[in-house]
Structures are given as structure tokens and as C-alpha cells.
Scaffold this motif. Structure first.
Motif, short mmCIF file in Angstrom:
data_model
loop_
_atom_site.label_atom_id
_atom_site.label_comp_id
_atom_site.label_asym_id
_atom_site.label_seq_id
_atom_site.Cartn_x
_atom_site.Cartn_y
_atom_site.Cartn_z
N GLU A 59 33.41 2.01 40.26
CA GLU A 59 34.76 2.00 40.85
C GLU A 59 34.74 1.17 42.13
O GLU A 59 33.90 1.38 43.00
CB GLU A 59 35.21 3.46 41.11
N ALA A 60 35.74 0.28 42.24
CA ALA A 60 35.81 -0.60 43.41
C ALA A 60 36.03 0.19 44.70
O ALA A 60 35.46 -0.13 45.74
CB ALA A 60 36.94 -1.61 43.23
N VAL A 72 53.74 10.31 40.04
CA VAL A 72 54.63 11.46 40.23
C VAL A 72 54.02 12.73 39.62
O VAL A 72 54.33 13.83 40.05
CB VAL A 72 56.02 11.17 39.58
#
Ligand code: FAD
Length: 427
Positions: A59-60, A72
Motif C-alpha cells: 500500500e502506497a 458514505v
């Protein structure tokens, strides 16, 4: 996250802690490397680990940094496009398959949450698509007709029933979809990560993949301080893609969407507004959405970016809009505000891409990514494990095609939302 209170807002403040991750600082060897720790990547990792593969998620930034930590939290069935349009757009086989998969996708989310006891504020009470005026009513009636023809548990509520369920007389009716519900989005992403780790997956944060090289029989992904060699690569970077698969981002038009969270409302208001705790949104073109969190905060959102002049314009509008919808609320106090980018495709349908031998990707969820991301991630895992053939995937493979006038559309959405919200207390 990453020091920005407007990136994940309330969700960051109320989600259980993320598992600790460290950057990738070694040369590792795995069966499958998953790039991106949102719902798609984490679901893929969880199901891969469950299927016995060795898997590393790279994951960056942080777990849930993209849309998965900002949304939401409406766990919806299907897509924005009408059910009948899917077979027309994708052909009978893919259209029917995608409808069946996405119609059932909220159940897959809720079952996963229940099975692994993921603490993410689940409310399995359905969602309400609220109709504005006669055209809104016609729109939801047609959607209900098409879903019901497929046996889906949806029904149209009239204005009075809607007023009782929502707590406002603003709507001419609503579509109640009992398959759907709400979650705390970042908590769900972090929960998936905990489960994947528990099943043996590795997860590395702060590790942007900057290159992907062919190493004969495998791929080598390079990050600033490490590398991962893998037979399969799942690219799950979607609307937050950075190199090396920039085609994914260039195919998507970014639609900004913000949320404001009130302070917890008094008990009496909580009993009159969405008393059954459905999540809701309306049929307007510049739509509004609203739902409660577990502590009784109303989370109210619409199209727009909370940067520059957008911050004050959208905040003022949101205050007016909430008060107009629910006059009993009085002065509206917001305690958190945040926004993110929704990746839109030209035909509002997601994409399946192959970037090379065993490099696969789903993207373009058009603001419907909680349930689709979860089941698409599972499909990619099954594909890499050999349990599903390419012909059995829910979408046909396609070449990424850059969105025409992308920058112009993105500017138009951002400025247009400000103009719409500046123009008045339209809700
Ligand atoms: C404001 C907002 C509201 C929304 N509301 C809803 C909703 O109510 N219901 C719903 O179903 N959907 C909603 N969506 C859509 C939904 O959030 C997304 O479709 C979904 O989160 C996509 O998940 P993903 O895992 O595919 O991608 P993401 O969650 O975006 O994750 C992609 C990850 O890839 C990482 N990454 C990118 N490039 C690299 C690289 N080179 N190396 C390593 N990592 C990389 C990013 O940092 C990111 O963490 C909303 C989206 C937004 C932004």
C-alpha cells in the motif's frame, strides 16, 4: 490520515485502530502481490490467504487511504445504472452474471463482517433512495419494477411512509432496498486487514509500487526500499492509482464528494430522523446523502471538494440543507468534514483489465464500491487460485481507454458543485 483531517474525517476518529504495518524494506517472494489496501485489495488478500496462497499487500499510504476510508458507508446492491441496462451494455451472459453478483454483494459483505466479527458499526436495515418530485418518483418506480422482476426485495414507499422513515416531508416517495445497509467504512477496511493478517497475509504500508518488471516466470514489484517477486499481481489501486498503472486513473473521471458529521444529536431527534437507521440519498443530479453513525451523529454529504473556496461554500450549504430537511434540528454543529474522489467511467460500469500475464485489476466503481470491491476482490483471488476461469469472471476483459476531456470534466464537477451549492439552499 497522513496528517490531513479532511481526508478521512469522522471515520478516522471513530474506527478501531489499524493493524500496525511497516514499509516493505526487503526483497520478498510470494505467490500473489496485491497493490492497494482498499476493499478490493484487502478482500483479494483475505480470500487468497484463505485459499492457501502466500500473499503480500503493498500500500502506497495507509490501509483504507483511498475511497475505502472516505466514503458514505452505504452498502448498496447493484450499480447506478438500471438493472435492465446491464445485459444491454454487457451482453446477456455478463449482464446477468454481474447483476446476480452485485445484487447479492451486500449479503457477502455482511456475512464476512459477521463471520470474522469485524467491528464496523453494521446496520442491516436497508437503504432509502429518496425521490424528489414526480421525475424522481418515476425513476425509483422504474428501478423498483426492474429489480422486482428479478425477485429482489425492494419496494416503493409513498410520501407518507417515506416521511415516517426519513423524518422529513421533502420527498415524494422512496425506494426501500432491504438487501442494503450501512457500515463505518474505514473500520470495515481495517477489519478486513486484521482478518487477512490473521490468515497469514502480509501488509506493507507507506510503500508505493513504483515499477513492475518481468523477471522471466514472475513479476518483480519495486517500492522505494524493497521489492516483491510474485507469480500473480492484483492491481487494486482504482481511483487513487499512482504509477505504474496510470492507465487506470486516466480512464476515470474524478467526481469529488464530501461529508460533514454533526455532533451526536439529542435522543428525541434520533427517534424522528431515520428512526430505523437506513442509509439514504436522493434522486437529484447534485445528490445529497445522509445516515447516522453509531453515536448518533448525522453524516450528511454531497458532490464537491473541501478545498479552496469549496470549504466555506459547501459547509454553509450543508448547514442550510440539513436545517431545511430537518427543521427540528435548530443550529447545526459539524464536528468533522472530509472528502474524496469517486472514479467514474464513461458508461458508469466497472472495468476488468489485464496488464500482462497474470496481472489483473478491477476498477471504476462509480461510487458503488463497498459491496462490489468486496466481491470483485474475492473473484480476483479465485481467479489467481485457479478456482475461476477468465470466462467466468463477472466482467469481460477490456483495454483501458483514457477518458476524453478528463481534466475539463473534473474541473467542471468541482466548480459546478460550488456554483450549485452557492446558488441557494437547494437540497
Ligand atoms: C467520498 C466518497 C463516497 C463514497 N460513497 C460510497 C458509498 O456510500 N457506498 C459505496 O459502495 N461506495 C462509495 N464510494 C466508492 C467506494 O469508496 C470505492 O469504490 C471503493 O472504496 C474502492 O475500493 P478500492 O479498494 O477499489 O480502491 P481504494 O479504496 O481507493 O484503494 C486503492 C488503494 O491503492 C493505493 N495505491 C494507489 N497507487 C498505489 C501504488 N502505486 N502502490 C501501492 N498502493 C497504491 C491507494 O493509496 C489506496 O489506498 C464512495 C467513494 C468516495 C470517495
Amino acid at each position: 490520515m497522513m496528517g490531513d483531517p479532511r481526508s478521512h474525517g469522522l471515520w478516522e476518529r471513530t474506527a478501531p485502530p489499524a493493524p500496525e504495518t511497516r514499509p516493505l524494506e526487503a526483497a520478498i517472494d510470494v505467490d500473489v502481490a496485491v497493490v492497494g489496501a482498499g476493499y478490493t485489495g484487502l478482500s483479494a488478500a483475505l480470500h487468497l490467504a484463505q485459499g492457501g496462497a502466500s500473499v503480500a499487500v503493498i500500500e502506497a499510504a495507509e490501509i483504507g487511504f483511498g475511497g475505502s476510508g472516505r466514503n458514505v458507508g452505504l452498502v448498496n446492491a447493484g450499480m447506478w445504472v438500471m438493472p435492465d441496462e446491464l445485459p444491454a451494455a454487457l451482453g446477456e451472459t455478463y449482464g446477468r452474471r454481474l447483476l446476480a453478483l452485485l445484487g447479492d454483494a451486500p449479503r457477502a459483505v455482511f456475512e464476512l463482517v459477521e463471520k470474522h466479527a469485524i467491528a464496523c458499526e453494521v446496520e442491516r436495515r436497508g437503504t432509502l433512495h429518496c425521490a424528489v418530485g414526480r421525475s424522481g418518483l418515476a425513476q425509483i418506480a422504474e428501478r423498483a419494477r426492474q429489480w422486482r422482476a428479478r425477485g429482489a426485495p425492494v419496494r416503493v414507499l409513498d410520501a407518507a411512509e417515506t416521511a415516517a422513515k426519513v423524518g422529513t416531508t421533502a420527498y415524494s416517495g422512496s425506494l426501500l432496498d432491504e438487501r442494503a445497509g450501512t457500515i463505518q467504512p474505514l473500520a470495515y477496511a481495517r477489519g478486513l486487514a486484521h482478518v487477512a493478517l490473521g490468515l497469514g497475509a502480509q501488509i506493507y504500508g507507506s510503500s508505493p509500487v513504483v515499477a513492475c518488471e518481468d523477471d522471466g516466470g514472475a513479476w518483480v514489484l519495486r517500492t522505494p526500499r524493497g521489492s516483491a517477486r510474485a507469480k500473480w499481481v492484483v492491481v487494486a489501486t482504482n481511483a487513487y492509482t499512482s504509477a505504474p498503472w496510470g492507465e487506470i486513473r486516466r480512464e476515470l473521471v474524478g467526481l469529488p464528494y464530501f461529508n460533514f458529521a454533526t455532533t451526536p444529536l439529542p435522543e428525541e431527534l434520533r427517534r424522528s430522523i431515520l428512526p430505523e437507521r437506513q442509509g439514504a440519498w436522493d434522486t437529484r443530479e447534485v445528490l445529497s446523502s445522509f445516515r447516522f453513525d453509531k453515536q448518533g451523529r448525522l453524516v450528511f454529504g454531497s458532490v464537491g471538494a473541501l478545498r479552496g473556496t469549496g470549504v466555506a461554500i459547501h459547509r454553509d450549504w450543508a448547514r442550510r440543507a440539513v436545517r431545511k430537511l430537518f427543521p427540528g434540528i435548530g443550529e447545526v454543529a459539524f464536528e468533522a468534514e472530509w472528502y474524496g474522489m469517486i472514479g467514474m467511467t464513461t458508461n458508469a460500469l466497472p472495468r476488468f483489465h489485464r496488464f500482462g500475464r497474470n496481472i489483473v485489476s478491477f476498477s471504476g466503481y462509480n461510487g458503488r464500491g463497498i459491496a462490489p470491491g468486496t466481491v470483485f476482490g474475492r473473484c480476483l483471488a479465485e481467479f489467481a487460485l485457479g478456482a475461476l476461469s477468465e470466462a467466468d469472471l463477472p466482467l469481460p476483459v477490456s483495454e483501458p481507454a483514457p477518458a476524453k476531456l478528463r481534466a475539463a470534466f473534473e474541473a467542471y464537477y468541482e466548480v459546478g458543485a460550488q456554483l450549485a451549492h452557492f446558488a441557494g439552499a437547494r437540497i
